[in-house]
Design an enzyme around this catalytic site. Structure first.
Site, PDB file in Angstrom:
ATOM      1  N   SER A  42       0.822  -1.210   0.000  1.00 22.83           N
ATOM      2  CA  SER A  42       0.000   0.000   0.000  1.00 22.83           C
ATOM      3  C   SER A  42       0.852   1.255   0.000  1.00 22.83           C
ATOM      4  CB  SER A  42      -0.945   0.022   1.201  1.00 22.83           C
ATOM      5  OG  SER A  42      -0.353   0.631   2.316  1.00 22.83           O
ATOM      6  N   ALA A  43       0.199   2.373  -0.285  1.00 24.65           N
ATOM      7  CA  ALA A  43       0.865   3.680  -0.274  1.00 24.65           C
ATOM      8  C   ALA A  43       1.317   4.064   1.121  1.00 24.65           C
ATOM      9  CB  ALA A  43      -0.100   4.743  -0.811  1.00 24.65           C
ATOM     10  N   LYS A  44       0.737   3.447   2.127  1.00 20.46           N
ATOM     11  CA  LYS A  44       1.035   3.812   3.508  1.00 20.46           C
ATOM     12  C   LYS A  44       2.461   3.454   3.930  1.00 20.46           C
ATOM     13  CE  LYS A  44      -3.199   5.260   4.378  1.00 20.46           C
ATOM     14  NZ  LYS A  44      -3.514   6.670   4.683  1.00 20.46           N
ATOM     15  N   ASP A  45       3.110   2.563   3.188  1.00 18.84           N
ATOM     16  CA  ASP A  45       4.495   2.228   3.528  1.00 18.84           C
ATOM     17  C   ASP A  45       5.373   3.477   3.534  1.00 18.84           C
ATOM     18  OD1 ASP A  45       3.589  -0.345   3.483  1.00 18.84           O
ATOM     19  OD2 ASP A  45       4.819  -1.015   1.815  1.00 18.84           O
ATOM     20  N   ALA A  48       4.772   5.605   6.637  1.00 21.83           N
ATOM     21  CA  ALA A  48       5.145   4.887   7.859  1.00 21.83           C
ATOM     22  C   ALA A  48       6.634   5.079   8.144  1.00 21.83           C
ATOM     23  CB  ALA A  48       4.816   3.407   7.716  1.00 21.83           C
TER      24      ALA A  48
END
Length: 453
Positions: A42-45, A48
């Site tokens: 996901s783009a959230k990596d 994070a």
């Protein structure tokens, strides 16, 4: 030899993929920024890593600490990867509307998962916002990420994703479309692209039950807009500080059903297995098609992977239970198939009203057809019959023919549920299904409502 030091080195530089069949009604070139190629899918990596790095440099996060965050699943996965590499513990607080797959994946990578109810106010002590904040104050040596208000969230996309899109399109991008949740993705990318070319339009995809669209258009935070919704990863009942409304040109809202249907269509028509917010984004893109010209270059971002939704949007039973599968056309026989062998209960014209009331009570039914030697000649309805009875107890000994209403309409077993629903109204509370060979059954409003839930 070519290799990276650890899995975090594979984050970023995700591809742009041309969309074809699913956007064939749009003349512009439509490219998908497929963020599932990140190791956490996901783009959230991206954010994070950025949020943890910045917290370390600011002295907020130290060796041996516990990271605590409220997440819809994807941020938790990104945080888990960084926590593994850097040796932190991780507690993820997640709402119960998120898919089981997301929860299982978080546990698989070592996170402790705490599940909270969805249908509560943000400031309710049971909400995942409140629980994550409380845990951060109660847990010694912990750091609360707070992705909604943490500026490193949007900064990650300003520094990484925005420049990637600009370079991959050689600066030819004219529109950027993405679902909005914490606001970090749209705000970071939008800010970067606007600085490169102020003419680029930034469109946010919102969902019904969320406050973003109306707030952007009116400046009003309307609590009446807030209600539970199924779509995951986008929309909010709060205004995160990461949502920079000044870089967003507009929003369009997408229904839960359309989001789910288009999530499946992306996989079947483009071979791209992505998540629920991608379905919302594509449907929103199609709703905005009047804004795109043939020479435009439109980039839509796909946040996460479809594997996190196999028990939901990619499950026929789950879709069917919510009325999201349009291909099923219910007909009369479908509504009574579970009780088709049970005889139809009727009352004769010369029977007493008390007989009909007793028959309704014993059989737990609300409507009864009235018959004579010619067939169906009338009907009685529970509400009308009971109203008459309580106004005049003596009516119990009168014949049904004196109080009955007009007969229920008769339909064929192949009559569609749409036609049946139009026949049921205030004056007519049921229909009869002709099963042939002098066999009939009854369909009530309850049957229709149960079938479309």
């Amino acid at each position: 030899m070519e290799y990276v030091k650890n899995i975090l080195g594979t984050i970023g530089n995700t591809p742009l993929v041309k969309l074809n069949k699913i956007v064939e009604e749009i003349e512009a070139l439509v490219l998908a920024k497929v963020e599932t190629f990140n190791p956490g899918n996901s783009a959230k990596d991206r954010m994070a890593v950025k949020m943890i790095d910045d917290a370390e440099s600011q002295g907020l996060l130290k060796p041996g600490y516990t990271i605590i965050e409220g997440t819809s699943g994807n941020t938790g996965m990104g945080l888990a990867l960084v926590a593994i590499i850097k040796g932190y513990k991780l507690i993820c607080v997640i709402s119960d509307k998120q898919s089981k797959e997301k929860m299982d994946i978080l546990r698989a990578v070592g996170a402790e998962v705490i599940v909270c109810p969805t249908n509560v106010e943000p400031d309710d002590p049971r909400s995942y916002y409140s629980v994550s904040k409380r845990l951060a104050t109660e847990t010694p040596n912990s750091w609360y990420v707070n992705q909604y208000d943490n500026p490193s969230n949007s900064l990650a996309h300003y520094e990484q994703t925005g420049p990637e899109i600009w370079e991959q399109t050689e600066g030819k991008i004219t529109h950027f479309v993405v679902g909005v949740g914490t606001g970090g993705t749209i705000s970071g990318i939008g800010k970067y692209l606007k600085e490169k070319n102020p003419a680029i339009k930034i469109w946010g995809i919102d969902t019904y039950g969320s406050v973003f669209k109306k707030y952007h258009e009116t400046g009003i935070f309307d609590e009446n807009e807030i209600y539970p919704y199924i779509t995951e990863g986008i929309g909010e009942d709060i205004l995160p500080k990461n949502v920079n409304f000044s870089v967003i040109d507009g929003f369009t809202k997408v229904t839960d059903k359309d989001a789910a249907v288009y999530t499946r269509k992306i996989a079947k028509e483009e071979g791209i297995f992505v998540g629920n917010s991608a379905g919302s984004a594509v449907k929103g893109l199609l709703q905005l098609k009047k804004h795109f010209k043939k020479e435009d270059v439109v980039v839509v971002l796909f946040h996460d992977h479809g594997s996190r939704y196999v028990g939901k949007m990619f499950n026929d039973d789950w879709m069917r239970e919510r009325g999201f599968l349009d291909e099923e056309k219910l007909v009369a026989i479908d509504l009574i198939k579970d009780r088709i062998e049970i005889p139809l209960i009727t009352v004769k014209t010369e029977e007493l009203v008390s007989h009909a009331i007793e028959r309704m009570r014993v059989n737990n039914i609300s409507q009864i057809p009235v018959t004579d030697i010619q067939g169906f000649v009338g009907s009685v309805d529970e509400s009308e019959l009971f109203s008459l009875y309580f106004d005049d107890k003596n009516i119990a000994n009168k014949p049904i023919k004196e109080v009955m209403s007009t007969p229920f309409p008769v339909v064929k077993s192949t009559t569609s549920i749409d036609k049946i629903s139009k026949l049921i109204n205030r004056k007519n509370s049921a229909v009869l299904v002709d099963l042939e060979n002098d066999k009939f059954h009854i369909i009530t409003k309850h049957d229709v409502i149960s079938a479309i839930q």
